[in-house]
Design a protein around this motif. Structure first.
Motif, PDB file in Angstrom:
ATOM      1  N   LEU A  17      39.346  48.898  38.142  1.00 37.91           N
ATOM      2  CA  LEU A  17      39.126  47.447  38.067  1.00 37.91           C
ATOM      3  C   LEU A  17      39.635  46.872  36.747  1.00 37.91           C
ATOM      4  O   LEU A  17      39.701  45.652  36.586  1.00 37.91           O
ATOM      5  CB  LEU A  17      37.637  47.126  38.233  1.00 37.91           C
ATOM      6  CG  LEU A  17      36.999  47.535  39.558  1.00 37.91           C
ATOM      7  CD1 LEU A  17      35.530  47.113  39.592  1.00 37.91           C
ATOM      8  CD2 LEU A  17      37.739  46.934  40.742  1.00 37.91           C
ATOM      9  N   ALA A  75      36.946  41.269  46.446  1.00 40.08           N
ATOM     10  CA  ALA A  75      35.871  41.155  45.443  1.00 40.08           C
ATOM     11  C   ALA A  75      34.647  40.462  46.044  1.00 40.08           C
ATOM     12  O   ALA A  75      33.504  40.862  45.784  1.00 40.08           O
ATOM     13  CB  ALA A  75      36.378  40.382  44.233  1.00 40.08           C
ATOM     14  N   ILE A 105      33.985  42.702  38.964  1.00 43.89           N
ATOM     15  CA  ILE A 105      34.014  42.219  40.355  1.00 43.89           C
ATOM     16  C   ILE A 105      33.895  40.700  40.377  1.00 43.89           C
ATOM     17  O   ILE A 105      34.611  40.015  41.121  1.00 43.89           O
ATOM     18  CB  ILE A 105      32.883  42.884  41.182  1.00 43.89           C
ATOM     19  CG1 ILE A 105      33.122  44.387  41.280  1.00 43.89           C
ATOM     20  CG2 ILE A 105      32.800  42.277  42.585  1.00 43.89           C
ATOM     21  CD1 ILE A 105      31.936  45.193  41.777  1.00 43.89           C
ATOM     22  N   LEU A 123      38.411  47.837  44.972  1.00 43.03           N
ATOM     23  CA  LEU A 123      37.386  46.905  45.469  1.00 43.03           C
ATOM     24  C   LEU A 123      36.992  47.232  46.912  1.00 43.03           C
ATOM     25  O   LEU A 123      35.814  47.187  47.269  1.00 43.03           O
ATOM     26  CB  LEU A 123      37.890  45.463  45.369  1.00 43.03           C
ATOM     27  CG  LEU A 123      37.954  44.883  43.956  1.00 43.03           C
ATOM     28  CD1 LEU A 123      38.798  43.614  43.923  1.00 43.03           C
ATOM     29  CD2 LEU A 123      36.555  44.600  43.411  1.00 43.03           C
ATOM     30  N   TYR A 154      37.183  39.074  39.504  1.00 49.69           N
ATOM     31  CA  TYR A 154      38.172  39.099  40.588  1.00 49.69           C
ATOM     32  C   TYR A 154      37.842  38.104  41.696  1.00 49.69           C
ATOM     33  O   TYR A 154      38.709  37.799  42.517  1.00 49.69           O
ATOM     34  CB  TYR A 154      38.317  40.515  41.146  1.00 49.69           C
ATOM     35  CG  TYR A 154      39.093  41.425  40.231  1.00 49.69           C
ATOM     36  CD1 TYR A 154      40.415  41.134  39.905  1.00 49.69           C
ATOM     37  CD2 TYR A 154      38.515  42.564  39.661  1.00 49.69           C
ATOM     38  CE1 TYR A 154      41.142  41.953  39.043  1.00 49.69           C
ATOM     39  CE2 TYR A 154      39.231  43.383  38.800  1.00 49.69           C
ATOM     40  CZ  TYR A 154      40.546  43.072  38.495  1.00 49.69           C
ATOM     41  OH  TYR A 154      41.261  43.871  37.634  1.00 49.69           O
TER      42      TYR A 154
END
Length: 927
Positions: free
Chosen positions: A722, A776, A761, A735, A764
């Motif tokens: 990530l 995400a 996360i 993801l 994104y």
């Protein structure tokens, strides 16, 4: 009513007797009901009821039997499960009882009775465990009784001792009860199983405990441990090496605990550490040490001598090892197994020694240190004696070892006066062993063609002569490999072919022929793979190779053999066949510029295009490449170097490219094999392995791909992808993998949060790339079940909830679906969030209404569930919702005819109206 009525009547009578406390009569009625009942479901209920009676009567065996019969019909029969748990607990079968109540708690996670029983049984099991092993410990300490006891009991007691030593409290108990001297007595029995148990117990005792480690070293003695590690029993050798490592870790400062008065006794461990290093160096050159023992002594030096972090300026351990042991390591490198009076070796010993040499040289901080290293090697090698050919081939073989380790040192030494002359003399010798040693030295000298200028100019003619003149297959194959290496300097550049058209294919065909020849020894066939590792730079060769399934399978079998020196060559060959090496990006403008300036322009072979690569991957998978890779990954770290790990990771990533092949990779153990590659090795290798893991986790059932506890190890590699430095595809597939994992259970969701993935996360979810943003959001949809995530959405001063609401208003259906799912779960879990929606954006009502009339039934259902949660959360908010157009939408959807495709949404709309009626916001309406 006959047969049908009787069981029902008997059951009802049994229920009445049970409620009245007349247990015997109840049992009698239930028994009659069982005899006459034909319906399986009804019979299960009767068995469950009779089980309750037996519990009351303390007849626990019958209670277990009846409850089991009910569970056989319905595995989720929570009453039967709990009754069986109670009976099993009374019978002392705590492990089985724990499993039953664990199942109950899974079915009803908020049931306080189940949770309390789960906690209590867990504590009882632990106490029983300690009591059991304390008893075994007492038996183990009564050494005379153990010696007189039966073998089975003796082994059981010893094994229990190992388990006890893994817990700090158990380890301390053994230590305080004079355990170390008594364990030495176990070692002195000479029985392999007792020695093994004692060594493993000692390892547990000293792990992470500096004081106990010091006491063990002084009580047992370093020399005694070395003598144990010198035996020709691989299992005992590995266990003793592990004990040395545990001691070394504890003494070298890995253990940070405070021991009070004990600390003064163990404050300075430098002498003990130095004594261990000296003892290991003594072992590697001793004839009394087995091949396995020598390997592990070298491995321990490789792990513990070179600096872990080059920022640390102290390389005194490396200098100490060079001063006291460099010549001993060189002696190991120079051993020629075919000669008499050599040190016992395994197939891997000399390569392990070369790896240690390389790490020691790499650990040098300045030129004077490197000069000293090189001068010591030079002094050791350059003592040729025309009258002692054994001494000469030992020197040349030592040079081979250095060329496989610190190549720069070996290349300088190879250019010294007399070395090439000795090579020529050995090549012309009538003894096979002389020729073998000379040719292998030439091969290792040609490894780095850009640097081995001396050997390229002097060795090619020698190799060609040997290849043409010799009839000895062992010599011929090695000479061919040397020529292959020298002829592959252009890599995969089609325009820099070193051999004439068709020559590489002929050489490769000969290598494949040798590879498949079972009459040749493994060591010789290994050189055929070495040749292919270089020849497969040519696309024609790799295409022919993957079509030869027998040759592929022969290579895979060699990769699984005990001789692990072949791993690097196999990995190189597979990287070439899958084209998974780094490729320089060819920019058309730069090509034109290079041509204009008459510079060399690399060319791609027609068979290195995508469709050819895909076909080769399919052939490798069919031949069983994944199972071979899985075995290769398990090799010892000294053989499986970081560079080899990186190549294996590259191959795995190439194999996982096609989604259809990922099931095959999982079925052959590829998921498990990738984990160590993703956690250890070069940075690039870890990224490649993590990406391959992400591809598998994104489309496979993670519980099958990564069974048991391994599933939790997958999280960290995926989270590492990530990082914003990774490319978009790596982000996206990581993801997807995390989404799949987060859907399984709360423990995995917590693990994802602990790895600090949440902020990444969330970032994104703002991504411009549609697919990454969608992935995400889907991941967040699964994570919002977690209390910690909900708390983040409850915090003031952030736009997390606003973003979720706005994403529900996007045009992308998959994105809407994920965002609406997250919103529905958040508002169900936290009523405050249902109210907070109205404050985050002025568009909230319009977005919610759009969800409720969406064409996609899933999105519509999630929108209506969110509305229900809002109606249930706050009276004023509920009134506001009912007074707007939303009431018409709810009414319209609720009045729709039942439809399997839209039933969830219809039911949700009806629930909303029912909720509004219950609170008096609307009056009941008739159809």
């Amino acid at each position: 009513m006959g047969e049908i009525a009787d069981p029902v009547q008997f059951k009802e009578e049994g229920n009445k007797h049970f409620q009245a406390g007349e247990i015997d009569k109840a049992i009698e009625c239930y028994t009659k009901a069982i005899k006459s009942c034909k319906d399986k479901k009804a019979l299960a209920v009767i068995y469950r009821n009779r089980s309750a009676c037996f519990l009351k009567k303390e007849n626990y065996n019958n209670a277990v039997s009846d409850a089991s019969k009910a569970i056989d019909v319905d595995a989720a029969d929570i009453k039967a499960l709990y009754r069986r748990c109670q009976a099993l607990e009374k019978l002392g079968k705590l492990d089985m009882a724990f499993k039953d109540v664990q199942r109950c708690a899974t079915l009803e996670p908020k049931n306080k009775t189940f949770l309390e029983t789960l906690r209590r049984l867990g504590a009882d099991i632990q106490q029983k465990f300690l009591k059991k092993y304390r008893t075994c410990l007492t038996f183990c300490f009564q050494m005379n009784q153990i010696r007189r006891s039966k073998k089975r009991f003796e082994q059981l007691a010893a094994n229990n001792l190992i388990v006890l030593a893994r817990e700090d409290a158990g380890a301390e108990r053994i230590f305080q009860n004079n355990g170390v001297p008594l364990l030495v007595q176990l070692i002195d029995t000479g029985k392999p199983e007792m020695i093994l148990a004692a060594i493993r117990t000692l390892s547990g005792m000293c792990t992470g405990h500096r004081a106990r480690a010091t006491a063990i070293i002084h009580t047992v003695g370093i020399s005694k441990l070395c003598s144990i590690m010198a035996v020709d029993n691989e299992e005992i050798v590995l266990a003793t090496a592990n004990l040395f490592q545990c001691v070394y870790d504890s003494l070298s400062g890995g253990d940070k605990r405070n021991y009070g008065k004990e600390e003064a006794l163990v404050l300075d461990s430098s002498k003990d550490l130095k004594d261990i290093l000296l003892a290991l160096l003594e072992m590697i050159a001793s004839k009394k040490v087995s091949g396995h023992g020598r390997d592990q002594a070298l491995n321990l030096l490789t792990k513990n001598v070179p600096r872990k972090d080059k920022k640390n300026t102290d390389n005194s351990k490396g200098l100490f090892t060079i001063d006291h042991g460099l010549k001993k390591i060189l002696k190991v490198c120079g051993q020629v197994p075919d000669l008499p009076d050599q040190l016992p070796l395994t197939e891997n010993t000399q390569l392990i020694a070369s790896v240690l040499l390389n790490k020691l040289y790499d650990d040098m901080r300045c030129d004077p240190e490197r000069d000293h290293f090189r001068d010591t090697c030079d002094e050791y090698i350059n003592k040729f004696d025309p009258n002692d050919m054994d001494r000469n081939i030992h020197a040349i073989n030592t040079l081979s070892g250095i060329l496989q380790g610190p190549f720069d040192v070996g290349n300088v030494l190879a250019g010294r006066q007399g070395v090439m002359e000795m090579m020529v003399a050995l090549c012309g010798s009538e003894r096979e062993v002389d020729q073998l040693v000379a040719v292998e030295a030439l091969i290792h000298a040609s490894t780095k063609t850009s640097k081995a200028s001396f050997f390229i100019s002097n060795g090619v003619t020698l190799l060609k002569d040997m290849y043409k003149k010799t009839k000895n297959e062992k010599i011929k194959i090695r000479a061919l490999v040397g020529l292959c290496k020298l002829g592959s300097a252009g890599g995969d550049d089609y325009s820099m072919r070193q051999f004439a058209e068709g020559s590489t294919e002929k050489l490769a065909k000969q290598c494949r022929k040798w590879l498949c020849n079972p009459t040749l020894d493994v060591r010789t066939r290994k050189w055929a793979v070495e040749g292919l590792a270089y020849l497969t730079n040519d696309a024609d060769v790799k295409d022919d190779f993957v079509e030869d399934e027998a040759a592929l399978r022969a290579m895979f079998e060699l990769a699984k053999s005990k001789d692990k020196t072949i791993l690097y060559a196999v990995a190189c060959t597979l990287v070439n066949c899958t084209n998974s090496y780094d490729k320089k990006e060819i920019i058309p403008e730069m090509v034109q510029l290079a041509k204009f300036s008459k510079q060399h322009v690399p060319e791609q072979h027609p068979k290195d295009k995508k469709d050819f690569i895909e076909r080769r991957v399919k052939r490798l998978l069919k031949a069983g490449v994944t199972s071979a890779l899985a075995v290769m990954v398990k090799a010892d770290n000294s053989i499986l170097t970081d560079q080899t790990k990186e190549m294996l990771a590259r191959v795995f990533l190439a194999l996982a490219e096609d989604i259809k092949d990922r099931g095959t990779i999982v079925a052959q153990g590829g998921g498990r094999a990738l984990l160590p590659l993703a956690l250890e090795g070069t940075d690039k290798g870890k990224i490649k392995a993590s990406h391959a893991l992400a591809k598998i986790a994104a489309v496979s059932n993670p519980e099958i791909a990564f069974p048991a506890e391994r599933i939790y190890e997958v999280v960290r590699p995926l989270v590492s992808l990530l990082n914003t430095e990774r490319d978009g595809l790596e982000n996206f597939e990581a993801l997807l993998g995390l989404t799949n994992l987060a859907a399984l259970n709360d423990k995995l969701r917590v693990k994802i949060l602990k790895e600090k993935a949440l902020p990444e996360i969330e970032n994104y979810m703002f991504e411009e790339h549609d697919q990454i943003r969608q992935a995400a959001t889907e991941c967040m949809c699964n994570l919002v079940c977690c209390k910690e995530v909900q708390d983040r959405y409850l915090e003031d001063g952030n736009d997390k909830l606003k973003l979720l609401v706005l994403l529900c208003g996007e045009d992308d259906v998959q994105l809407q679906r994920a965002a609406a799912g997250a919103l529905a779960m958040l508002t169900a879990a936290q009523k405050k969030l249902a109210v907070k929606i109205t404050k985050v954006t002025g568009q909230w009502l319009e977005i919610i209404q759009r969800l409720c009339i969406h064409d996609n039934p899933e999105i519509q259902h999630r929108g209506l569930v969110t509305v229900f949660n809002m109606l249930d959360a706050d009276e004023q908010l509920a009134k506001k919702l009912i007074e707007c157009e939303l009431l018409e939408i709810l009414t319209y959807v609720a009045k729709l005819e039942d439809n399997p495709k839209k039933q969830d949404a219809i039911n949700a709309a009806r629930a909303c109206l029912s909720r509004a009626m219950d609170t008096g916001l609307i009056k009941p309406f008739s159809n």
